[in-house]
Design a protein around this motif. Structure first.
Motif, PDB file in Angstrom:
ATOM      1  N   GLY A  27       0.857  -1.198   0.000  1.00  0.00           N
ATOM      2  CA  GLY A  27       0.000   0.000   0.000  1.00  0.00           C
ATOM      3  C   GLY A  27       0.884   1.236   0.000  1.00  0.00           C
ATOM      4  O   GLY A  27       1.930   1.252   0.637  1.00  0.00           O
ATOM      5  N   TYR A  28       0.500   2.264  -0.724  1.00  0.00           N
ATOM      6  CA  TYR A  28       1.192   3.549  -0.637  1.00  0.00           C
ATOM      7  C   TYR A  28       0.221   4.640  -1.040  1.00  0.00           C
ATOM      8  O   TYR A  28      -0.771   4.376  -1.719  1.00  0.00           O
ATOM      9  N   ASP A  29       0.497   5.880  -0.596  1.00  0.00           N
ATOM     10  CA  ASP A  29      -0.396   7.022  -0.872  1.00  0.00           C
ATOM     11  C   ASP A  29      -1.853   6.671  -0.570  1.00  0.00           C
ATOM     12  O   ASP A  29      -2.762   7.043  -1.313  1.00  0.00           O
ATOM     13  N   GLY A  30      -2.082   5.918   0.501  1.00  0.00           N
ATOM     14  CA  GLY A  30      -3.450   5.607   0.915  1.00  0.00           C
ATOM     15  C   GLY A  30      -4.105   4.508   0.088  1.00  0.00           C
ATOM     16  O   GLY A  30      -5.220   4.086   0.398  1.00  0.00           O
ATOM     17  N   GLN A  31      -3.411   4.023  -0.961  1.00  0.00           N
ATOM     18  CA  GLN A  31      -4.003   2.923  -1.720  1.00  0.00           C
ATOM     19  C   GLN A  31      -3.895   1.689  -0.848  1.00  0.00           C
ATOM     20  O   GLN A  31      -2.838   1.382  -0.325  1.00  0.00           O
ATOM     21  N   GLY A  32      -4.998   0.983  -0.687  1.00  0.00           N
ATOM     22  CA  GLY A  32      -4.964  -0.170   0.209  1.00  0.00           C
ATOM     23  C   GLY A  32      -5.397   0.198   1.615  1.00  0.00           C
ATOM     24  O   GLY A  32      -5.420  -0.665   2.495  1.00  0.00           O
TER      25      GLY A  32
ATOM     26  N   GLU B 188      -8.179   0.676  14.928  1.00  0.00           N
ATOM     27  CA  GLU B 188      -9.116   1.725  15.322  1.00  0.00           C
ATOM     28  C   GLU B 188      -8.899   2.960  14.449  1.00  0.00           C
ATOM     29  O   GLU B 188      -7.776   3.219  13.990  1.00  0.00           O
ATOM     30  N   PHE B 189      -9.963   3.690  14.217  1.00  0.00           N
ATOM     31  CA  PHE B 189      -9.856   4.989  13.557  1.00  0.00           C
ATOM     32  C   PHE B 189      -9.386   5.982  14.614  1.00  0.00           C
ATOM     33  O   PHE B 189      -9.988   6.090  15.673  1.00  0.00           O
ATOM     34  N   VAL B 190      -8.294   6.670  14.334  1.00  0.00           N
ATOM     35  CA  VAL B 190      -7.772   7.632  15.307  1.00  0.00           C
ATOM     36  C   VAL B 190      -8.290   9.023  14.934  1.00  0.00           C
ATOM     37  O   VAL B 190      -7.960   9.534  13.856  1.00  0.00           O
TER      38      VAL B 190
ATOM     39  N   ASN C 154       1.854   5.759  13.338  1.00  0.00           N
ATOM     40  CA  ASN C 154       1.002   5.142  12.311  1.00  0.00           C
ATOM     41  C   ASN C 154       1.814   4.127  11.519  1.00  0.00           C
ATOM     42  O   ASN C 154       1.433   2.976  11.387  1.00  0.00           O
ATOM     43  N   GLU C 155       2.945   4.562  11.016  1.00  0.00           N
ATOM     44  CA  GLU C 155       3.696   3.690  10.112  1.00  0.00           C
ATOM     45  C   GLU C 155       5.134   4.174   9.983  1.00  0.00           C
ATOM     46  O   GLU C 155       5.397   5.365  10.099  1.00  0.00           O
ATOM     47  N   ILE C 156       6.041   3.230   9.725  1.00  0.00           N
ATOM     48  CA  ILE C 156       7.437   3.614   9.473  1.00  0.00           C
ATOM     49  C   ILE C 156       7.855   3.098   8.104  1.00  0.00           C
ATOM     50  O   ILE C 156       7.687   1.909   7.797  1.00  0.00           O
TER      51      ILE C 156
HETATM   52  P1  ADP Z   1      -0.102   4.578   3.198  1.00  0.00           P
HETATM   53  O1  ADP Z   1       0.945   3.678   3.716  1.00  0.00           O
HETATM   54  O2  ADP Z   1      -0.746   4.093   1.950  1.00  0.00           O
HETATM   55  O3  ADP Z   1       0.320   6.034   3.139  1.00  0.00           O
HETATM   56  P2  ADP Z   1      -1.408   5.052   5.715  1.00  0.00           P
HETATM   57  O4  ADP Z   1      -1.594   3.956   6.632  1.00  0.00           O
HETATM   58  O5  ADP Z   1      -0.296   6.000   6.037  1.00  0.00           O
HETATM   59  O6  ADP Z   1      -1.296   4.516   4.243  1.00  0.00           O
HETATM   60  O7  ADP Z   1      -2.745   5.893   5.618  1.00  0.00           O
HETATM   61  C1  ADP Z   1      -2.907   7.025   4.772  1.00  0.00           C
HETATM   62  C2  ADP Z   1      -3.700   8.086   5.511  1.00  0.00           C
HETATM   63  O8  ADP Z   1      -4.956   7.548   5.946  1.00  0.00           O
HETATM   64  C3  ADP Z   1      -3.046   8.589   6.791  1.00  0.00           C
HETATM   65  O9  ADP Z   1      -2.103   9.597   6.537  1.00  0.00           O
HETATM   66  C4  ADP Z   1      -4.261   9.115   7.546  1.00  0.00           C
HETATM   67  O10 ADP Z   1      -4.649  10.391   7.060  1.00  0.00           O
HETATM   68  C5  ADP Z   1      -5.320   8.088   7.185  1.00  0.00           C
HETATM   69  N1  ADP Z   1      -5.319   7.009   8.219  1.00  0.00           N
HETATM   70  C6  ADP Z   1      -4.583   5.881   8.190  1.00  0.00           C
HETATM   71  N2  ADP Z   1      -4.805   5.131   9.294  1.00  0.00           N
HETATM   72  C7  ADP Z   1      -5.692   5.805  10.041  1.00  0.00           C
HETATM   73  C8  ADP Z   1      -6.304   5.574  11.307  1.00  0.00           C
HETATM   74  N3  ADP Z   1      -6.077   4.466  12.017  1.00  0.00           N
HETATM   75  N4  ADP Z   1      -7.142   6.521  11.794  1.00  0.00           N
HETATM   76  C9  ADP Z   1      -7.421   7.651  11.096  1.00  0.00           C
HETATM   77  N5  ADP Z   1      -6.878   7.920   9.884  1.00  0.00           N
HETATM   78  C10 ADP Z   1      -6.017   7.026   9.358  1.00  0.00           C
END
Ligand code: ADP
Length: 383
Positions: free
Chosen positions: A153-158, A184-186, A268-270
């Protein structure tokens, strides 16, 4: 000893910006990329054509390089293992990457390190609907919930957000009930990010914490530094240090974070590579994240991550149409903004949502003008 010839798996804009930094360090860059049309091809010293996850092509790349690094997460770890066993030097190492490439596994790893993360669980592949419905309930989370593809997943895809159980079950079943990360939705107050690097001798450099602004889950703007309290700043620096020193990785990492309304920081992610939230470092910091990546993987001492101005705003230039032209008139207008630095990636097929370039504007003095500058760039670009 400094390793001069660097191979990069991937030929996108991140590799291109690394190539631009290579010459000044006396390094050369060879990229492995599927086509001659990728942004890094014109900038790199040499190119090996092939899919990024084709390990046989990486074996050819390895013969031309002293060290291999990465610009995306499309990494075929299993395929690369035999090369590592034969002595090919990957930085970060394949062991470093193993707990990071799968989003669920990464969450488990971060939790094991004691780092704060959103509540999460695994959606097992093929699990029946009933089990799915009980998962979120057992964890006593309320909807909405977030479901993410575990890999690629990247740029929110996935990444998908569901407001109720019915929508979640239907989409998951339509997708064929794959293994996914459920979390959970944060309800974050802001999203933050930080670039951190670890050198070959273990020294760590942490860049200023920035605010990132996403629309439709894609990064649009970055404001550096983020207007945060000293306590939030120290928590994030501590997270970066713990992560890098525990993993003992060599390279640059992009750490994405949520800041909750209660002032809590969650990872969120590294990303095990240079990152969009660090593009501002090219024009605003003493050492860009791309130079830092080269310094780390070639065994040079790390450079200073400090800002050389009071702050900067970076805006991504995303495609908004299927275009054949190169937006020359708009680029000219953007370049006229005082203290603007325009970076154009030279992609051959602009299409909606595609990152075509970015602009960074530096400032001295007050932080308060950042949003206005970003708005000015957006209106010049999207009008
Ligand atoms: P990617 O790796 O594709 O960038 P992310 O996991 O970073 O995906 O998610 C992309 C965006 O989606 C985040 O920057 C945030 O805005 C939103 N998002 C992701 N996870 C959550 C979460 N648990 N709660 C609220 N928003 C989220």
């Amino acid at each position: 000893m400094s390793l001069k010839r660097v191979g990069v798996l991937g030929g996108g804009q991140l590799a291109a910006m690394m190539a631009s930094a290579a010459e000044a360090l006396g390094s050369s860059l060879v990229v492995q990329t599927p086509s001659f049309e990728k942004p890094a091809v014109a900038k790199a010293d040499d190119v090996v054509i092939g899919a990024v996850d084709d390990a046989e092509v990486t074996a050819q790349l390895a013969r031309r390089c002293d060290v291999i690094t990465f610009e995306n997460e499309f990494i075929n770890l299993e395929g690369l293992m035999p090369l590592a066993k034969q002595g090919v030097c990957f930085r970060p190492s394949l062991e470093n990457l193993a707990p990071l490439l799968d989003k669920y596994r990464q969450r488990c790893y971060l939790q094991e390190l004691g780092l704060p993360v959103p509540r999460f669980t695994a959606l097992e592949a093929g699990g029946e609907g009933k089990k799915l419905s009980s998962l979120a309930k057992e964890a006593s989370w309320d909807f909405p919930v977030v479901v993410k593809a575990r890999r690629h997943g990247y740029d929110g895809q996935g990444t998908l957000i569901f407001k109720d159980q019915q929508a979640l079950s239907k989409t998951w079943e339509d997708l064929g009930c794959p293994a996914m990360l459920l979390e959970e939705f944060v309800p974050f107050e802001r999203e933050l990010a930080v670039i951190a690097a670890r050198g070959a001798t273990g020294e760590i450099a942490v860049y200023p914490v920035v605010e990132t602004q996403q629309e439709d889950q894609v990064c649009h703007r970055v404001i550096a530094p983020a207007a945060i309290s000293e306590s939030v700043n120290s928590q994030i620096e501590a997270i970066a240090h713990t992560f890098l020193s525990q993993l003992q990785a060599v390279g640059v990492f992009g750490i994405e974070l949520f800041l909750t309304p209660a002032g809590e920081v969650l990872v969120n992610e590294i990303a095990p590579r240079t990152h969009n939230s660090g593009h501002y470092t090219l024009d605003a910091c003493e050492t860009s994240q791309f130079e830092q990546q080269l310094r780390a993987v070639t065994g040079l001492p790390l450079g200073s991550p400090t800002l050389h101005c009071d702050g900067a705003v970076m805006v991504n230039l995303l495609g908004y149409e299927y275009a054949q032209h190169d937006y020359a008139a708009k680029r000219e207008k953007l370049a006229q903004i005082p203290k603007a630095h325009l970076h154009w990636y030279g992609k051959t097929e602009p299409r909606p949502g595609r990152k075509l370039g970015h602009v960074t504007v530096l400032w001295e003095g007050q932080h308060s003008g950042a949003e206005a500058i970003a708005d000015q760039i957006s209106s010049l670009w999207y009008d």
